[in-house]
Design a protein around this motif. Structure first.
Motif, PDB file in Angstrom:
ATOM      1  N   SER A  38     -96.232-101.479  87.274  1.00 36.22           N
ATOM      2  CA  SER A  38     -95.053-101.917  88.010  1.00 36.22           C
ATOM      3  C   SER A  38     -93.776-101.276  87.474  1.00 36.22           C
ATOM      4  O   SER A  38     -92.684-101.552  87.963  1.00 36.22           O
ATOM      5  N   ASP A  39     -93.920-100.403  86.472  1.00 31.30           N
ATOM      6  CA  ASP A  39     -92.775 -99.776  85.816  1.00 31.30           C
ATOM      7  C   ASP A  39     -92.639 -98.341  86.304  1.00 31.30           C
ATOM      8  O   ASP A  39     -93.418 -97.466  85.915  1.00 31.30           O
ATOM      9  N   ALA A  40     -91.649 -98.081  87.143  1.00 29.12           N
ATOM     10  CA  ALA A  40     -91.478 -96.753  87.726  1.00 29.12           C
ATOM     11  C   ALA A  40     -91.207 -95.697  86.657  1.00 29.12           C
ATOM     12  O   ALA A  40     -91.674 -94.553  86.772  1.00 29.12           O
ATOM     13  N   ALA A  41     -90.471 -96.080  85.618  1.00 35.13           N
ATOM     14  CA  ALA A  41     -90.155 -95.117  84.565  1.00 35.13           C
ATOM     15  C   ALA A  41     -91.417 -94.682  83.826  1.00 35.13           C
ATOM     16  O   ALA A  41     -91.583 -93.506  83.482  1.00 35.13           O
ATOM     17  N   ARG A  42     -92.317 -95.627  83.589  1.00 38.04           N
ATOM     18  CA  ARG A  42     -93.548 -95.292  82.884  1.00 38.04           C
ATOM     19  C   ARG A  42     -94.513 -94.532  83.794  1.00 38.04           C
ATOM     20  O   ARG A  42     -95.362 -93.781  83.314  1.00 38.04           O
ATOM     21  N   ALA A  43     -94.381 -94.728  85.093  1.00 39.12           N
ATOM     22  CA  ALA A  43     -95.231 -94.001  86.036  1.00 39.12           C
ATOM     23  C   ALA A  43     -94.804 -92.550  86.198  1.00 39.12           C
ATOM     24  O   ALA A  43     -95.623 -91.683  86.534  1.00 39.12           O
TER      25      ALA A  43
END
Length: 329
Positions: A38-43
């Protein structure tokens, strides 16, 4: 027949970002198709690696994706069994980061589910896919060092400054033995084909309920073993197999290319040393390629759950020996 395996990853873990995501991307006959986070930065790093990667906000959503054939699970240790079972129930093949379970008996439910579904399920024990370990096994079997007398292993690093790391937390199944003890214990079993008869001593130091250093001695049917693992020492790794007619040493047994070049040194009584070098092999890529071939072609899988259960059984014996000595277990 399908031409490639479509992979999904549960969680954007650092290890998945740095090692297994790229390995899945590079491996022949496989494709990284989805990530659950759910974390766009980690994706973002995964998307950069594989444009068009589907992002699912939750793990269950990825498991429900009909366009995923296999999942890689790099979640904290205490979550491995539950999500492996859910993945198998969802019809997905499963590769779970080690240790798959926190006790040998916990493997049994995953083994049963694997057999029930007919799907491939395995612990991600990558070293058995590296050719240096197959060469070590062959050298021992052909008598290159004579009768085996002693095996010693060491694996260490220092993460004391990273208190939030899951390896430093008891509630996530952390500890040096679950993290890297699996390597020196399992490597001993893989090369020799033997199982420990007894843990002779277990000196273990703990911080906040987590083992951070241990020195273990054990008796196997035909040799004795000693091993040290630590999360509080300078980085080092070494595996030595000492016989009555020679000595075999692996200089970068667990992180070849990262820790150093993979070499086997074969020392003989006349002081000559023969080296076997493995400069280019990536055991993460080889692991995924072997998994893909097993899924697509039914080829032999070299690291069944039963083998991984045996390594955990040795870890359980270490905990039992520690408790028997009157120290915390």
């Amino acid at each position: 027949m399908a031409e490639h395996v479509r992979w999904g990853i549960l969680g954007a873990a650092k290890f998945a970002r740095e090692h297994m995501g790229p390995a899945i991307h590079m491996a022949r006959r496989g494709r990284l198709a989805a990530l659950a986070t759910s974390d766009a930065a980690r994706a973002a790093p995964f998307v950069a690696l594989t444009p068009g990667l589907r992002i699912h906000a939750g793990y269950d959503a990825l498991l429900a994706d009909p366009e995923i054939d296999a999942v890689y699970i790099p979640l904290p240790n205490h979550l491995h069994v539950d999500w492996a079972l859910r993945a198998l129930d969802s019809g997905k093949h499963v590769l779970v980061e080690k240790p798959l379970a926190m006790a040998a008996t916990e493997f049994d439910a995953v083994i049963a589910k694997r057999d029930e579904t007919g799907l491939l399920a395995s612990e991600a024990y990558m070293i058995v896919h590296h050719p240096q370990w197959h060469k070590a096994h062959a050298l021992l079997a052909e008598g290159a060092i004579g009768r085996l007398v002693r095996v010693s292993g060491a694996f260490s690093y220092d993460n004391r400054k990273d208190a939030a790391n899951i390896r430093n937390r008891a509630d996530t199944g952390g500890g040096a033995i679950p993290d890297i003890g699996v390597y020196i214990y399992g490597a001993t079993r893989f090369v020799t084909g033997e199982e420990p008869e007894a843990i002779l001593s277990a000196e273990i130091r703990r911080e906040n309920g987590v083992d951070v250093w241990s020195h273990i001695t054990a008796r196997f049917p035909t040799f004795h073993y000693t091993g040290v693992v630590s999360m509080r020492m300078a980085p080092w790794q070494d595996m030595t197999f000492h016989g009555n007619a020679g000595l075999m040493r692996l200089t970068a047994p667990f992180n070849p290319q990262v820790y150093g070049p993979a070499r086997i040194e074969l020392h003989k009584p006349d002081m000559t040393v023969t080296e076997f070098r493995f400069p280019a092999d990536n055991h993460y890529v080889r692991q995924v390629e072997a998994f893909n071939a097993s899924v697509l072609d039914g080829t032999h899988w070299p690291c069944p759950l039963e083998f991984s259960r045996g390594t955990q059984a040795m870890i359980d014996m270490v905990w039992d020996r520690e408790r028997a000595s009157g120290r915390p277990g």
